[in-house]
Write a protein that holds these residues in place. Structure first.
Motif, short mmCIF file in Angstrom:
data_model
loop_
_atom_site.label_atom_id
_atom_site.label_comp_id
_atom_site.label_asym_id
_atom_site.label_seq_id
_atom_site.Cartn_x
_atom_site.Cartn_y
_atom_site.Cartn_z
N GLY A 1 0.79 -1.22 0.00
CA GLY A 1 0.00 0.00 0.00
C GLY A 1 0.83 1.27 0.00
N ALA A 2 2.14 1.15 0.24
CA ALA A 2 3.02 2.31 0.22
C ALA A 2 3.33 2.71 -1.22
CB ALA A 2 4.30 2.01 0.98
N SER A 3 4.01 3.82 -1.38
CA SER A 3 4.38 4.32 -2.70
C SER A 3 5.89 4.40 -2.83
CB SER A 3 3.76 5.70 -2.95
OG SER A 3 4.14 6.61 -1.92
N VAL A 4 6.38 4.12 -4.06
CA VAL A 4 7.81 4.17 -4.32
C VAL A 4 8.04 4.82 -5.68
CG1 VAL A 4 7.85 1.85 -5.33
CG2 VAL A 4 9.96 2.82 -4.42
N LEU A 5 9.06 5.66 -5.75
CA LEU A 5 9.50 6.26 -7.01
C LEU A 5 10.77 5.55 -7.44
CD1 LEU A 5 9.70 8.48 -9.24
CD2 LEU A 5 10.94 9.87 -7.53
N LEU B 1 2.87 -2.21 -4.03
CA LEU B 1 3.20 -0.79 -3.92
C LEU B 1 2.64 0.00 -5.09
CD1 LEU B 1 6.98 -1.07 -2.88
CD2 LEU B 1 4.93 -1.19 -1.43
N THR B 2 2.37 1.28 -4.85
CA THR B 2 2.07 2.20 -5.95
C THR B 2 3.41 2.63 -6.52
OG1 THR B 2 0.03 2.99 -4.93
CG2 THR B 2 1.07 4.43 -6.57
N VAL B 3 3.60 2.43 -7.83
CA VAL B 3 4.91 2.62 -8.45
C VAL B 3 4.90 3.82 -9.38
CG1 VAL B 3 6.72 1.57 -9.85
CG2 VAL B 3 5.32 0.13 -8.33
N LEU B 4 5.78 4.78 -9.08
CA LEU B 4 6.08 5.87 -9.99
C LEU B 4 7.43 5.56 -10.61
CD1 LEU B 4 4.21 7.02 -7.62
CD2 LEU B 4 5.11 9.27 -8.24
N ALA B 5 7.56 5.75 -11.91
CA ALA B 5 8.79 5.38 -12.60
C ALA B 5 9.23 6.49 -13.54
CB ALA B 5 8.58 4.08 -13.38
N THR B 6 10.51 6.78 -13.56
CA THR B 6 11.02 7.78 -14.49
C THR B 6 11.46 7.13 -15.79
OG1 THR B 6 13.33 7.69 -13.75
CG2 THR B 6 11.84 9.18 -12.55
N GLY B 7 11.32 7.87 -16.87
CA GLY B 7 11.75 7.41 -18.19
C GLY B 7 11.64 8.55 -19.16
N ARG B 8 11.75 8.23 -20.42
CA ARG B 8 11.54 9.21 -21.48
C ARG B 8 10.11 9.08 -22.00
NH1 ARG B 8 17.23 8.74 -24.96
NH2 ARG B 8 18.63 9.08 -23.15
N SER B 9 9.69 10.04 -22.78
CA SER B 9 8.31 10.01 -23.27
C SER B 9 8.02 8.72 -24.03
CB SER B 9 8.04 11.23 -24.16
OG SER B 9 8.94 11.26 -25.27
#
Length: 299
Positions: free
Chosen positions: A133-137, A158-166
């Motif tokens: 239930g936690a969030s991670v970038l 987990l709620t997943v935020l991920a960096t990348g290109r468009s």
């Protein structure tokens, strides 16, 4: 990197607790670049010339005294430590939890693309110490470690935020990212706070080191955590703590990851494959291109 060359070397002989493996595939990792260039020679001293490569996929050719888990002819995969010499026709590996039998469902290239990336991602996620239930970038989410970190974090609830290109949006969404942040067009920390008011519980940064981590640590909530494999300060502003680690091989972990991959529960993303006689070009391209997942060298 321009001094890379090939050479004929005598086949190694397995000692006690070792296996001689005839390579079918190897995968590239950032540590290969670091060792070749000597960029971290104080922390990772390596005597040159040496054979790079830490991800092994092949067949057991000979078994040393006291090695009991594998037999001649077994297909195996392994994370082989630093340095190990996987970009060769034959390599020695340890009969240890860092090695596993390669499932029949995986090709040699897929087997090579699994150990370092998946083991490192799992170890770093352990350090985040967050609950379902936690969030991670995940910063650096498209790479060899990041592509596994996204999947394992999602499987952990987990709620997943991920960096990348468009252009990586569909790729990362397929791996399980709930939100994709285009680091070239948005301020990652600000966007993380917009998507998760107050900030994420943990940041897993696979791209930055040292003072550069402060920018992504800003995406964490007050008292949150930053985890990295590259090293940096012990803490950041707003009580954000830091934990640093790397590849670990707990008993049974590589076996479990291989089983998940064999069942299709863990995707193995291979950006490209090169034949062994183009291994030098593979290493050069690895330093120059935007890679999604892993680059494999097949024999």
């Amino acid at each position: 990197m321009e001094e890379l060359d090939s050479a004929d070397l005598p086949a190694p002989v397995p000692g006690p607790g070792q296996l001689l493996v005839r390579l079918q595939a190897a995968a590239l990792n950032p540590v290969d670049q670091v060792l070749i260039t000597g960029a971290m020679r104080e922390a990772l001293p390596v005597r040159h010339p040496f054979v790079p490569g830490v991800d092994v996929s092949g067949v057991v050719e000979a078994v040393g005294a006291g090695a009991t888990r594998f037999r001649v002819g077994d297909p195996v995969i392994a994370w082989n430590g630093v340095p190990s010499g996987a970009l060769a026709e034959y390599v020695l590996i340890n009969d240890a939890p860092s090695a596993s039998r390669r499932p029949a469902e995986l090709t040699p290239a897929q087997g090579a693309a699994l150990p370092t990336g998946a083991l490192t991602a799992a170890a770093l996620l352990d350090l985040t110490n967050v609950a379902e239930g936690a969030s991670v970038l995940v910063v650096g989410a498209t790479g060899g470690v990041g592509s596994y970190a996204v999947q394992l974090a999602k499987r952990a609830g987990l709620t997943v935020l991920a960096t990348g290109r468009s252009g990586d949006r569909d790729f990362l969404a397929r791996l399980g990212a709930d939100h994709v942040l285009d680091y070239r067009s948005v301020n990652v920390a600000e966007e993380a706070h917009r998507l998760v008011p107050g900030g994420v519980d943990a940041v897993l940064d696979l791209a930055n080191a040292g003072p550069g981590l402060a920018a992504t640590a800003a995406a964490a909530k007050d008292g949150g955590q930053l985890v990295s494999s590259l090293g940096g300060p012990p803490a950041f502003e707003r009580g954000v703590t830091a934990a640093y680690g790397g590849t670990t091989t707990p008993e049974g972990r590589l076996d479990a990851l291989a089983a998940q991959a064999a069942k299709g529960e863990l995707r193995i993303e291979i950006d490209s494959e090169y034949p062994f006689d183009q291994a030098r070009q593979a290493l050069l391209d690895f330093t120059a291109k935007h890679v999604r997942g892993k680059i494999a060298v097949v024999f």
